[in-house]
Scaffold this active site. Structure first.
Site, PDB file in Angstrom:
ATOM      1  N   LYS A   1      47.542   3.072  28.072  1.00 56.30           N
ATOM      2  CA  LYS A   1      47.050   3.153  29.601  1.00 56.30           C
ATOM      3  C   LYS A   1      46.979   1.244  29.913  1.00 56.30           C
ATOM      4  CE  LYS A   1      43.885   5.731  30.169  1.00 56.30           C
ATOM      5  NZ  LYS A   1      43.724   6.707  28.530  1.00 56.30           N
TER       6      LYS A   1
ATOM      7  N   ARG B   1      37.144   9.493  34.791  1.00 57.76           N
ATOM      8  CA  ARG B   1      37.570  10.534  33.234  1.00 57.76           C
ATOM      9  C   ARG B   1      36.845  11.649  33.381  1.00 57.76           C
ATOM     10  NH1 ARG B   1      38.064   6.432  29.223  1.00 57.76           N
ATOM     11  NH2 ARG B   1      38.406   7.313  27.223  1.00 57.76           N
TER      12      ARG B   1
ATOM     13  N   ARG C   1      47.416   3.420  15.575  1.00 56.00           N
ATOM     14  CA  ARG C   1      46.896   2.574  15.988  1.00 56.00           C
ATOM     15  C   ARG C   1      45.643   1.666  15.707  1.00 56.00           C
ATOM     16  NH1 ARG C   1      44.695   2.784  22.438  1.00 56.00           N
ATOM     17  NH2 ARG C   1      42.631   3.613  21.303  1.00 56.00           N
TER      18      ARG C   1
ATOM     19  N   ARG D   1      39.053   0.107  15.886  1.00 52.55           N
ATOM     20  CA  ARG D   1      38.499   0.422  16.253  1.00 52.55           C
ATOM     21  C   ARG D   1      37.688   1.233  15.445  1.00 52.55           C
ATOM     22  NH1 ARG D   1      40.459   1.984  22.153  1.00 52.55           N
ATOM     23  NH2 ARG D   1      39.078   3.458  22.096  1.00 52.55           N
TER      24      ARG D   1
ATOM     25  N   ARG E   1      38.023  13.086  20.576  1.00 50.54           N
ATOM     26  CA  ARG E   1      38.580  12.279  22.600  1.00 50.54           C
ATOM     27  C   ARG E   1      39.796  13.229  22.477  1.00 50.54           C
ATOM     28  NH1 ARG E   1      40.488   7.096  19.801  1.00 50.54           N
ATOM     29  NH2 ARG E   1      40.502   6.082  21.766  1.00 50.54           N
TER      30      ARG E   1
HETATM   31  P1  AMP Z   1      38.992   3.666  26.233  1.00 51.68           P
HETATM   32  O1  AMP Z   1      39.213   2.746  25.110  1.00 51.68           O
HETATM   33  O2  AMP Z   1      39.382   4.159  27.351  1.00 51.68           O
HETATM   34  O3  AMP Z   1      39.233   5.341  25.543  1.00 51.68           O
HETATM   35  O4  AMP Z   1      37.041   4.428  25.447  1.00 51.68           O
HETATM   36  C1  AMP Z   1      36.513   4.368  24.764  1.00 51.68           C
HETATM   37  C2  AMP Z   1      35.831   4.855  24.929  1.00 51.68           C
HETATM   38  O5  AMP Z   1      34.515   4.127  25.837  1.00 51.68           O
HETATM   39  C3  AMP Z   1      34.838   6.538  25.074  1.00 51.68           C
HETATM   40  O6  AMP Z   1      35.609   7.359  24.383  1.00 51.68           O
HETATM   41  C4  AMP Z   1      33.567   6.839  26.139  1.00 51.68           C
HETATM   42  O7  AMP Z   1      32.701   6.735  25.174  1.00 51.68           O
HETATM   43  C5  AMP Z   1      33.330   4.976  26.232  1.00 51.68           C
HETATM   44  N1  AMP Z   1      34.074   5.476  27.796  1.00 51.68           N
HETATM   45  C6  AMP Z   1      34.709   4.650  28.560  1.00 51.68           C
HETATM   46  N2  AMP Z   1      35.666   5.218  30.045  1.00 51.68           N
HETATM   47  C7  AMP Z   1      34.499   5.715  30.436  1.00 51.68           C
HETATM   48  C8  AMP Z   1      34.394   6.879  31.250  1.00 51.68           C
HETATM   49  N3  AMP Z   1      35.257   6.606  32.465  1.00 51.68           N
HETATM   50  N4  AMP Z   1      33.092   7.432  31.170  1.00 51.68           N
HETATM   51  C9  AMP Z   1      32.734   8.254  29.814  1.00 51.68           C
HETATM   52  N5  AMP Z   1      32.514   6.894  28.581  1.00 51.68           N
HETATM   53  C10 AMP Z   1      33.781   6.283  28.392  1.00 51.68           C
END
Ligand code: AMP
Length: 191
Positions: free
Chosen positions: A17, A92, A131, A137, A148
């Site tokens: 994404k 989400r 990654r 990260r 996740r």
């Molecule tokens: P991502 O980079 O999109 O995988 O997001 C990394 C982390 O940020 C996730 O594992 C959550 O802890 C938090 N996060 C990002 N977007 C959301 C969301 N829409 N709702 C809740 N937590 C989020």
């Protein structure tokens, strides 16, 4: 390109994404709103909330709906979003999706595209572990990746049906080269 685009990009962790969103938002000249990036920036910035957020992010768990909805509401109300935006990593949960619909209703707008990148689980895990070797990260390690995926299955996967029900979902195959997927996405968006 002048036509407004309000896009939601759905897909599990590792679906690509972020990579695709960066490209597409650049091409459409609209803000790329990654809630994950926003959460990582908030953690890095320190301060009152950072410590609380870090616990969720590091564990691969979602931060509370109320908090993320406030963050997105605030971001979408900024002037640069008037010509459209691309949401990456939000919504989400069903609660977030409903809140976004309400927000859009208040703004007199609707999403123009909801696109899901679909990728099989075994491929995702492999991509994320790879990654993790370069991303730095804190959540790209085997144990947190499993969490996740579990969170995605339980909380985010139902969104496909939510958007499908309202006739807004387009699913594209997320397996292939970055260029292949970019082309599929561009064809759907008309970019
Ligand atoms: P991502 O980079 O999109 O995988 O997001 C990394 C982390 O940020 C996730 O594992 C959550 O802890 C938090 N996060 C990002 N977007 C959301 C969301 N829409 N709702 C809740 N937590 C989020």
């Amino acid at each position: 390109m002048s036509r407004q685009a309000r896009i939601v990009l759905l897909g599990p962790p590792g679906a690509g994404k972020g990579t695709q969103a960066t490209f597409l938002a650049g091409k459409l000249a609209i803000p790329h709103i990654s809630t994950g990036d926003m959460m990582r920036a908030a953690v890095a910035a320190g301060g009152e909330l950072a410590g609380r957020l870090k616990v969720f992010v590091d564990a691969g768990q979602l931060v509370p709906d109320g908090l993320i909805i406030d963050v997105v509401r605030d971001r979408l109300s900024r002037a640069d979003c008037q010509g459209g935006y691309l949401l990456d990593g939000f919504p989400r949960t069903l609660e977030q999706a409903r809140a976004l619909d309400e927000l859009l209703l208040d703004m007199g707008a609707d999403l123009t595209h909801v696109v899901e990148l679909r990728v099989p689980l075994d491929e995702l895990t492999e991509r994320l572990i790879k990654r993790g070797q370069s991303s730095g990260r804190s959540d790209d390690n085997a144990e947190v990746i499993r969490e996740r995926m579990r969170v995605y299955d339980n909380q985010t996967r139902p969104l496909s049906e939510y958007y499908e029900h309202s006739g807004r979902l387009t699913v594209i195959d997320g397996v292939g080269s970055i260029d292949d997927i970019r082309a599929r996405l561009a064809a759907v968006i008309g970019a």
